[in-house]
Write an enzyme that holds these catalytic residues in place. Structure first.
Site, short mmCIF file in Angstrom:
data_model
loop_
_atom_site.label_atom_id
_atom_site.label_comp_id
_atom_site.label_asym_id
_atom_site.label_seq_id
_atom_site.Cartn_x
_atom_site.Cartn_y
_atom_site.Cartn_z
N PRO A 162 -3.16 -0.54 19.08
CG PRO A 162 -5.00 -1.84 18.49
CD PRO A 162 -4.33 -1.21 19.66
CE1 TYR B 34 -4.70 3.41 9.36
CE2 TYR B 34 -5.26 3.03 11.67
CZ TYR B 34 -4.46 2.78 10.57
OH TYR B 34 -3.42 1.89 10.67
CE1 TYR C 253 -0.60 3.60 9.99
CE2 TYR C 253 0.30 2.97 7.85
CZ TYR C 253 -0.61 2.78 8.88
OH TYR C 253 -1.53 1.76 8.79
CG HIS D 106 -2.05 -0.93 1.18
ND1 HIS D 106 -3.12 -0.88 2.03
CD2 HIS D 106 -2.30 -1.96 0.34
CE1 HIS D 106 -3.98 -1.83 1.72
NE2 HIS D 106 -3.49 -2.52 0.71
CE LYS E 105 4.60 3.28 13.58
NZ LYS E 105 4.93 2.77 12.30
C1 PHB Z 1 -4.77 -5.01 10.84
O1 PHB Z 1 -4.91 -5.20 9.63
O2 PHB Z 1 -4.94 -5.94 11.65
C2 PHB Z 1 -4.41 -3.66 11.35
C3 PHB Z 1 -4.14 -2.64 10.45
C4 PHB Z 1 -3.81 -1.38 10.92
C5 PHB Z 1 -3.76 -1.14 12.27
C6 PHB Z 1 -4.02 -2.15 13.18
C7 PHB Z 1 -4.35 -3.42 12.72
O3 PHB Z 1 -3.48 0.12 12.72
#
Ligand code: PHB
Ligand code: APR
Length: 390
Positions: free
Chosen positions: A292, A200, A384, A72, A296
């Site tokens: 999460p 997000y 990120y 990505h 990280k």
């Molecule tokens: C996930 O795909 O499990 C995932 C992706 C981004 C995050 C946390 C978990 O910030």
């Protein structure tokens, strides 16, 4: 039994460390309390920073990640009914790969097995002895027998519930913690992707995240009460909540499918210092936890063992111990950077029940800022993808 480096825990930290040491000609033994099937199937995180991708590739364990993971170049922030893209590659020159942690585990286990590495599953009664003396020893039971494993060094990669951290005398330790009053409800669904990139979303009803696992399996999360029970959530109720939080005024909609996995995880930030004592060193979740939101956790485990494997290489191959002596200090710089980023993103994206209307407007103002100011966007993107200098 004797080895140079005794490693407790076959998570990403323990397995990768053992792999990196092997490539340097340093011998290790990995002891894991669970079975191979269990560690290869536990659903965890899924975002690999550029540096993590590069390290897996350079050390010969990145082939499946490259073939099956999703590369990505950006992600989306959804708020106030709109979506704004953070173009990671334009802002930093780097990217991320979405590839499940248990797939990374499978690749690392396969590499250790192929190299005939010592990797013992199902061990129990693990205890550490003489960690600040001359014969550090791991005592454990395996297949009904008691064993003593003498090591030059012991590395605690045994996660947040492990035993290693408590072997550092309490008087020398300082723990820092923040527990969040919310959790994430996670699902896996058989469905096509809802979006080309991660979303997000900040919404009055709470945070939501759209992620992916493959062209046919999607991973999504939404903020929930950490004490809630998955049985309270029918598939219809889950989809209604995701639509309410993620669908945009501009016509984007979450794509529904058959939900085949549901779980709830609590969220906390935690750092335990020091990460070393005598001949014991901690790496990964054994020493620190992040919520999460910033993706990280896995990447921090990787950065710890990268520093540690280099310090062990310097010890064995160059007869210098300065890098080992400063391990904790070196690792903690990146750890605190990631702690701040994860906390910041968590605070900006979640519904905070104690936030006043004024503070809620500040969340929106901050989202407007990172999606309109290039310098603010660069800062977020660097954090990120893990490109930030520490
Ligand atoms: C996930 O795909 O499990 C995932 C992706 C981004 C995050 C946390 C978990 O910030
Ligand atoms: N003896 C042997 N093994 C143990 C013991 C013990 N006493 N206690 C725990 N373990 C094992 C666990 O079963 C687990 O497989 O240690 C391993 C620790 O692995 P992780 O929890 O995955 O920790 P780590 O390798 O540091 O990876 C951190 O995991 O939770 C995610 O977000 C986190 O992505 C990050 C990553």
């Amino acid at each position: 039994m004797r080895t140079q480096v005794g490693i407790i825990g076959a998570g990403p930290a323990g397995l990768l460390l053992s792999h990196l040491l092997h490539l340097q000609g340093i011998d290790s033994v990995v002891l894991e309390s669970r079975s191979r099937e269990q560690i290869e199937s536990t659903i965890r995180a899924g975002v690999l920073e550029q540096g993590t991708m590069d390290l897996l590739t350079e050390t010969g364990v990145g082939e499946r990640m490259k073939a099956e993971g999703a590369l990505h170049h950006g992600f989306e922030l959804a708020f106030e009914g709109k979506r704004r893209r953070i173009d990671l590659t334009d802002l930093t020159g780097k990217a991320i790969t979405v590839y499940a942690q248990h797939e990374v585990i499978k690749d690392l286990v396969a590499a250790r097995v192929a190299a005939q590495g010592a990797l013992h599953f199902g061990v129990s009664d693990v205890s550490l002895h003489d960690i600040d003396g001359t014969t550090p020893t791991i005592r454990f039971r395996h297949e009904g027998e008691a064993h003593d494993l003498q090591c030059d060094f012991i590395i605690g990669c045994d996660g947040s519930q492990g035993i290693s951290r408590n072997s550092i005398p309490e008087a020398l330790r300082r723990d820092y913690q923040r527990v969040y009053p919310f959790g994430w409800f996670g699902i896996l669904a058989e469905a096509p992707p809802s979006s080309d990139e991660l979303i997000y979303a900040r919404h009055e009803r709470g945070f939501a995240l759209v992620s992916t696992r493959s062209p046919n399996v999607q991973r999504m999360y939404f903020q929930c009460d950490p004490k809630d029970n998955v049985d309270n959530w029918s598939d219809d109720r889950i989809w209604a909540e995701l639509h309410a939080r993620v669908d945009s005024d501009e016509g984007h909609k979450v794509v529904e499918g058959k939900i085949f996995q549901k779980n709830i995880v609590g969220m906390r930030s935690f750092v335990s210092t020091t990460m070393q004592h005598g001949r014991l060193f901690l790496a990964g979740d054994a020493a620190h936890i992040v919520p999460p939101t910033g993706a990280k956790g896995l990447n921090l485990a990787v950065s710890d063992v990268r520093i540690l494997s280099d310090a062990l290489r310097a010890f064995y191959k160059e007869d210098r111990s300065d890098k080992l002596e400063s391990y904790s200090e070196t690792a903690l710089k990146r750890i605190w950077r990631a702690e701040h980023f994860s906390y910041w993103m968590t605070r900006m994206m979640h519904r905070l029940d104690d936030a006043s209307p004024f503070e809620q407007q500040l969340q929106v103002a901050e989202l407007e800022h990172v999606t309109t100011s290039r310098s603010a966007a660069i800062s977020m993107a660097e954090n990120y993808v893990g490109a930030v200098a520490v």
